[in-house]
Design an enzyme around this catalytic site. Structure first.
Site, PDB file in Angstrom:
ATOM      1  N   ASP A   1       9.054   5.000 -11.240  1.00 53.02           N
ATOM      2  CA  ASP A   1       8.162   6.139 -11.215  1.00 53.02           C
ATOM      3  C   ASP A   1       8.501   7.205 -10.351  1.00 53.02           C
ATOM      4  OD1 ASP A   1       6.505   5.233 -13.149  1.00 53.02           O
ATOM      5  OD2 ASP A   1       5.038   4.450 -11.704  1.00 53.02           O
TER       6      ASP A   1
ATOM      7  N   ASP B   1      -5.415   3.697  -4.439  1.00 55.67           N
ATOM      8  CA  ASP B   1      -4.469   4.271  -3.293  1.00 55.67           C
ATOM      9  C   ASP B   1      -4.294   5.776  -3.386  1.00 55.67           C
ATOM     10  OD1 ASP B   1      -3.564   1.850  -2.492  1.00 55.67           O
ATOM     11  OD2 ASP B   1      -2.181   1.389  -4.296  1.00 55.67           O
TER      12      ASP B   1
ATOM     13  N   SER C   1       2.406  -4.660 -12.240  1.00 56.50           N
ATOM     14  CA  SER C   1       2.489  -3.573 -11.124  1.00 56.50           C
ATOM     15  C   SER C   1       2.306  -4.382  -9.724  1.00 56.50           C
ATOM     16  CB  SER C   1       1.296  -2.660 -11.359  1.00 56.50           C
ATOM     17  OG  SER C   1       0.873  -1.835 -10.084  1.00 56.50           O
TER      18      SER C   1
ATOM     19  N   ARG D   1      -1.550   2.074   3.246  1.00 56.56           N
ATOM     20  CA  ARG D   1      -1.913   3.502   2.730  1.00 56.56           C
ATOM     21  C   ARG D   1      -2.028   4.470   3.856  1.00 56.56           C
ATOM     22  NH1 ARG D   1       0.884   1.037  -0.648  1.00 56.56           N
ATOM     23  NH2 ARG D   1       0.682   1.279  -2.679  1.00 56.56           N
TER      24      ARG D   1
END
Ligand code: ARG
Length: 424
Positions: free
Chosen positions: A34, A144, A196, A115
């Site tokens: 990605d 996220d 993922s 994060r």
């Protein structure tokens, strides 16, 4: 597909970038598919320069030189690799330990804790490198994006955000085609999409594939960190965790720097099958999802910390704290790390933890970590008082009936009232 649609000219939030004004972008780069596609795509679609930032939070098995080389090869102006493990452990994981932080009863928040730090570093490096925009690889369905964008919007109102994966509407096949076309190396080829994954020092999560089928029991190939309990050693292992002021400082009597202590605890736990959590979770964006977590360090350290706290706290402290722990965990899960209430709660957690010093021993055996020994100079515990044999001193058994009479008085009155009324 029109370029307008792809780069998302329809903007909802004040902090979303106007494509015409994007000049230099700080991209949070992992080296995966990605963000590699994003790196090329941003240069193409926005006609912008890209600076990459890769943050090491202790995710195992990364080769940062390879990631940096890949970024530069794909046209990044520069690629910064930051080792933030120490800061992550000290400023994010340790407060979570003091708060016994679990969301939904099972998730130790490793991603949610990472994060805000990643986004804070993105702000620092964006400012330092003269970027006007921060780009990240989150989809529009997860937590996220909330955590990263709330952080950027809070700490740096002057910076804008783009989230290409949320707007470009490319499926995996299209992404792979785009990658091939633009000379982006694709690991694993076009076979079924992988899980993922997100991981760091405090745990690892897997989502997607069969995990989305709630009736599907875990396939063992998902466990890349923790040994499935039935393959774990047949001999139990004792591990002793020593805490000072609510923070782990030593393992089996050996004082260790915090990062090493967490890594070593994870290793020992993983070997014994500790910390597999198959979790149904309420995301902040309204979805309910299933996650498979592997959290070997947290599954040893959190119960040990909680046990020590129970020993050192009074009944009133022990009754009160879980409500605040829940509130703390929810704020962090929900992306509000920078909310002042979190700091207020931390002040409470630190204060309570001033006395949380001592050692807890746990037996690790085939997926279970069971507390078996405790010691603390601050324990509100007196073996002589607790004993069934002689006590005396502070505790007078003859006082107990009087206590019970008053303690139960209101309940007895209420009971009588209800039963008298009920019989009329
Ligand atoms: N469900 C967890 C959370 O919301 C883990 C998310 C993992 N993130 C990911 N990008 N795969 O914090």
């Amino acid at each position: 597909m029109s370029a307008e649609r792809q780069i998302g000219t329809v903007r909802t939030a004040s902090y979303e970038a106007d494509p015409a004004e994007v000049v230099r972008v700080l991209l949070l780069y992992s080296g995966g598919l990605d963000t590699s596609v994003m790196l090329k795509w941003i240069q193409d679609q926005y006609d912008a320069e890209v600076v990459c930032l890769t943050v090491n939070l202790g995710q195992p098995g990364e080769d940062y030189e390879v990631i940096e080389g890949k970024a530069l090869k794909l046209g990044a102006l520069e690629c910064h690799v930051v080792d933030a493990r120490e800061e992550f452990a000290r400023e994010y994981i340790c407060p979570a330990i003091r708060a016994n932080a679990l969301y939904g009863g099972g998730y130790p928040l490793f991603t949610a804790l990472g994060r805000p730090l990643i986004a804070k570093l993105a702000v620092e490096y964006a400012r330092r490198s003269g970027c006007d925009t921060i780009a990240h690889g989150c989809t529009g369905k997860g937590n996220d994006q909330v955590r990263i964008e709330a952080t950027v919007a809070t700490l740096a109102p002057e910076l804008k955000v783009i989230a290409p994966v949320r707007s470009w509407e490319m499926g995996r096949e299209e992404e792979i085609a785009y990658a091939r076309e633009h000379g982006i190396p694709v690991k694993g080829g076009t076979e079924a999409a992988p899980y993922s994954i997100d991981d760091n020092l405090w745990g690892r999560s897997s989502e997607g594939r069969w995990i989305e089928d709630l009736s599907h029991a875990p396939d063992e190939d998902v466990f890349q960190l923790v040994t499935p309990p039935r393959h774990a050693p047949d001999e139990p292992q004792l591990v002793e965790v020593e805490f000072e002021r609510g923070v782990p400082v030593a393992l089996d009597g050996e004082r260790l720097p915090i990062v090493e202590l967490l890594e070593r605890t994870a290793e020992i736990g993983a070997r014994h099958g500790i910390g597999i959590v198959d979790h149904i979770e309420d995301r902040i964006v309204g979805l309910k999802v299933r996650d498979i977590y592997e959290v070997p360090a947290a599954a040893i350290i959190l119960p040990a910390h909680q046990e020590l706290e129970r020993l050192v706290g009074t009944i009133h402290q022990n009754q009160f704290k879980p409500g605040l722990e829940n509130q703390w965990s929810f704020l962090v899960y929900a992306g509000l790390w920078w909310e002042p209430l979190r700091g207020d709660l931390d002040a409470f957690m630190e204060r309570v933890n001033e006395r949380v010093t001592g050692t807890i021993g746990l037996e690790l055996y085939k997926g279970h970590a069971r507390v078996i020994t405790r010691s603390s100079p601050n324990a509100v515990y007196d073996a002589a008082l607790a004993s069934f044999s002689e006590s005396g001193g502070l505790f007078s058994q003859t006082a107990s009936p009087g206590f019970i009479e008053l303690w139960s008085l209101q309940s007895r009155m209420a009971w009588r009232l209800r039963n008298e009324q009920g019989s009329r």
